[in-house]
Scaffold this motif. Structure first.
Motif, short mmCIF file in Angstrom:
data_model
loop_
_atom_site.label_atom_id
_atom_site.label_comp_id
_atom_site.label_asym_id
_atom_site.label_seq_id
_atom_site.Cartn_x
_atom_site.Cartn_y
_atom_site.Cartn_z
N LEU A 284 0.83 -1.21 0.00
CA LEU A 284 0.00 0.00 0.00
C LEU A 284 0.86 1.26 0.00
O LEU A 284 0.51 2.25 -0.62
N ILE A 285 1.96 1.19 0.70
CA ILE A 285 2.88 2.33 0.72
C ILE A 285 3.30 2.67 -0.70
O ILE A 285 3.31 3.84 -1.10
N LYS A 286 3.62 1.65 -1.46
CA LYS A 286 4.05 1.89 -2.84
C LYS A 286 2.89 2.35 -3.71
O LYS A 286 3.02 3.30 -4.48
N ILE A 287 1.76 1.68 -3.58
CA ILE A 287 0.60 2.01 -4.43
C ILE A 287 0.17 3.46 -4.19
O ILE A 287 -0.11 4.21 -5.11
N PHE A 288 0.09 3.83 -2.90
CA PHE A 288 -0.38 5.17 -2.58
C PHE A 288 0.72 6.23 -2.68
O PHE A 288 0.45 7.42 -2.67
N GLY A 289 1.96 5.78 -2.74
CA GLY A 289 3.06 6.73 -2.83
C GLY A 289 3.27 7.52 -1.54
O GLY A 289 3.59 8.71 -1.57
N VAL A 290 3.08 6.85 -0.41
CA VAL A 290 3.35 7.50 0.88
C VAL A 290 4.70 7.00 1.39
O VAL A 290 5.29 6.09 0.82
N LYS A 291 5.18 7.60 2.49
CA LYS A 291 6.48 7.17 3.01
C LYS A 291 6.31 6.29 4.24
O LYS A 291 5.44 6.57 5.07
N PRO A 292 7.16 5.29 4.39
CA PRO A 292 7.11 4.52 5.64
C PRO A 292 7.55 5.41 6.79
O PRO A 292 8.41 6.27 6.61
N LEU A 293 6.95 5.21 7.94
CA LEU A 293 7.35 5.97 9.12
C LEU A 293 8.67 5.38 9.63
O LEU A 293 8.75 4.18 9.89
N THR A 294 9.70 6.19 9.72
CA THR A 294 11.00 5.65 10.14
C THR A 294 11.32 6.12 11.55
O THR A 294 10.65 7.00 12.11
N ASP A 295 12.39 5.54 12.10
CA ASP A 295 12.82 5.91 13.44
C ASP A 295 13.09 7.41 13.55
O ASP A 295 12.89 8.00 14.60
N SER A 296 13.52 8.01 12.45
CA SER A 296 13.88 9.43 12.57
C SER A 296 12.63 10.31 12.75
O SER A 296 12.66 11.26 13.53
N GLU A 297 11.52 9.98 12.06
CA GLU A 297 10.29 10.76 12.31
C GLU A 297 9.76 10.50 13.73
O GLU A 297 9.24 11.40 14.39
N ILE A 298 9.89 9.25 14.15
CA ILE A 298 9.39 8.92 15.49
C ILE A 298 10.21 9.67 16.54
O ILE A 298 9.65 10.20 17.51
N ALA A 299 11.52 9.76 16.30
CA ALA A 299 12.38 10.50 17.24
C ALA A 299 12.03 11.99 17.23
O ALA A 299 11.98 12.63 18.28
N LEU A 300 11.74 12.51 16.04
CA LEU A 300 11.37 13.92 15.93
C LEU A 300 10.07 14.19 16.70
O LEU A 300 9.96 15.17 17.44
N LEU A 301 9.13 13.30 16.53
CA LEU A 301 7.86 13.44 17.24
C LEU A 301 8.08 13.38 18.75
O LEU A 301 7.50 14.16 19.51
N LYS A 302 8.96 12.49 19.16
CA LYS A 302 9.23 12.34 20.59
C LYS A 302 9.85 13.59 21.19
O LYS A 302 9.66 13.88 22.38
N ARG A 303 10.58 14.34 20.36
CA ARG A 303 11.14 15.60 20.84
C ARG A 303 10.06 16.53 21.37
O ARG A 303 10.26 17.29 22.30
N TYR A 304 8.90 16.46 20.74
CA TYR A 304 7.81 17.37 21.14
C TYR A 304 6.82 16.73 22.10
O TYR A 304 6.08 17.42 22.78
#
Ligand code: TRP
Length: 383
Positions: free
Chosen positions: A21-41
């Motif tokens: 679905l990620i490929k079909i819809f052209g979205v990005k997988p959530l990676t550790d770096s986004e999760i870390a960024l979110l955790k900052r806030y």
């Protein structure tokens, strides 16, 4: 095409290949770096992130950077009130509430009674409207902050959306609409127009606040076609592109599909008697073997088991306990009956507590309705 694996906003299975679905819809997988960024806030992990229940995104990083710079940011999600709320609906709401609390931002919540009426074979419009109010009780019961949560009921609050919708509609051709939503020549024209209204809410905050407002949409991945279109159109109308964080669908208790209102036995409703909820879980389909003897010998398959998924996605926040359960299942040391009984107890307890809060929510509804809180933007400008 998305249709091959049966996932459109109106039809979805739960044990789908989410990576595809990620490929079909052209979205990005959530990676550790986004999760870390979110955790900052947020200063806190969320189990639904760690376990990739929320697993894909568009521009989550861009949204968070804007948030970090102090720009105005809001959340947007919604519900098609086709009946009573079930646990599968609560899943993204629980996460959305966590985001709202941690980021301290407003949430716009759309109740699409129009969509569900237009989509259904039969049924009265009034009935879907009643469910919009009924389902609001579940939202309120989860503890959303009333001064920061604004509910739009389409058939009643259309004046907030219509001026924006007109501008959006002019940007979308019939052929784009058909291709994006899998419409056919026999689709009623209400359904052809409806997506415009779901997109309009993503642009509404910018109008209401009179300043560029970044929007993050936490929602199940099957809603993605709306957001793709919204993002295409946004710049030409002068709105920021909305960002998304996508979650998987909670599997139903029977074989194969998502928890679905069209299959009542597959779903635990927030209005179910806790006893009934308990029994539904006990009757659930599992990834186990046909007999206890075989189960002890061969072990079960938690990866294809809706019961295990319920623990993983909602009902077991302790990682090591979850891993233990996983291995106990694989090795045949826990049998399905026991595993289901433990889940049934947790589900029944949750439902029972939720229902107490739901009762208390009855006289809170007005505090959440957008019509009592905001002027209609374009009319205000004209005055
Ligand atoms: N179309 C959604 C449904 O069928 C309802 C909805 C409207 C929604 N706006 C939304 C869902 C925004 C998620 C995010 O349930």
């Amino acid at each position: 095409m998305a249709n091959e694996i049966r996932i459109t906003p109106w039809e979805a299975e739960a044990f789908v290949d989410y990576d595809r679905l990620i490929k079909i819809f052209g979205v990005k997988p959530l990676t550790d770096s986004e999760i870390a960024l979110l955790k900052r806030y947020t200063n806190e992990d969320h189990m639904m992130l760690r376990r990739r229940v929320f697993y894909a995104h568009r521009d989550l990083d861009v949204f968070l950077n804007s948030y970090g710079l102090g720009r105005r940011c809001v959340l947007y999600t919604g519900r098609g009130p086709s009946g009573s709320t079930h646990l599968g609906h609560l899943l993204p709401w629980i996460f959305t509430k966590w985001l709202q609390d941690k980021l301290g931002i407003d949430l716009f919540f759309q109740m699409t009674d129009d969509e569900k009426y237009l989509h259904a074979e039969g049924g009265d419009l009034e009935n879907y409207n009643r469910y919009a109010y009924d389902n609001m009780l579940d939202l309120i019961a989860l503890g959303f902050n009333s001064s920061k949560t604004h509910v739009i009921i389409d058939t009643e609050d259309i004046r907030y959306l219509y001026p924006i919708a007109v501008k959006i509609a002019k940007k979308i051709t019939f052929s784009t609409q058909k291709a994006t939503f899998g419409l056919t020549e026999s689709t009623n024209v209400g359904m052809i127009f409806y997506p415009v209204l779901q997109i309009a809410v993503a642009f509404l905050p910018t109008e209401l606040y009179g300043e560029q407002t970044e929007v993050l949409i936490p929602a199940a991945i099957d809603q993605d076609p709306y957001w793709r279109l919204a993002r295409d159109i946004a710049p030409s109308l002068g709105y920021p592109k909305p960002a998304q964080i996508h979650c998987k669908l909670l599997p139903g208790l029977d074989v194969g599909g998502k928890m679905s209102s069209s299959k009542p036995e597959s779903a635990v409703y927030t209005t179910d008697d806790p006893e009934i909820a308990y029994r539904k879980v006990l009757r659930a389909y599992t990834g186990g073997q046909p007999t206890a003897e075989l189960q002890r010998k061969l072990g079960g398959n938690p990866n294809l088991c809706p019961v295990f998924k319920m623990y993983e996605m909602m009902f077991e926040d302790n990682d090591s306990k979850l891993t233990e359960r996983y291995h106990a299942c694989r090795s045949g040391t826990i049998l399905c009956g026991e595993c289901k009984r433990e889940l049934a107890e947790r589900v029944a307890k949750f439902i029972k507590e939720h229902q107490v809060k739901r009762m208390k929510a009855v006289d809170q509804v007005e505090k959440y309705l957008i019509r009592y809180k905001f002027d209609v933007p374009l009319i205000r400008k004209r005055r």
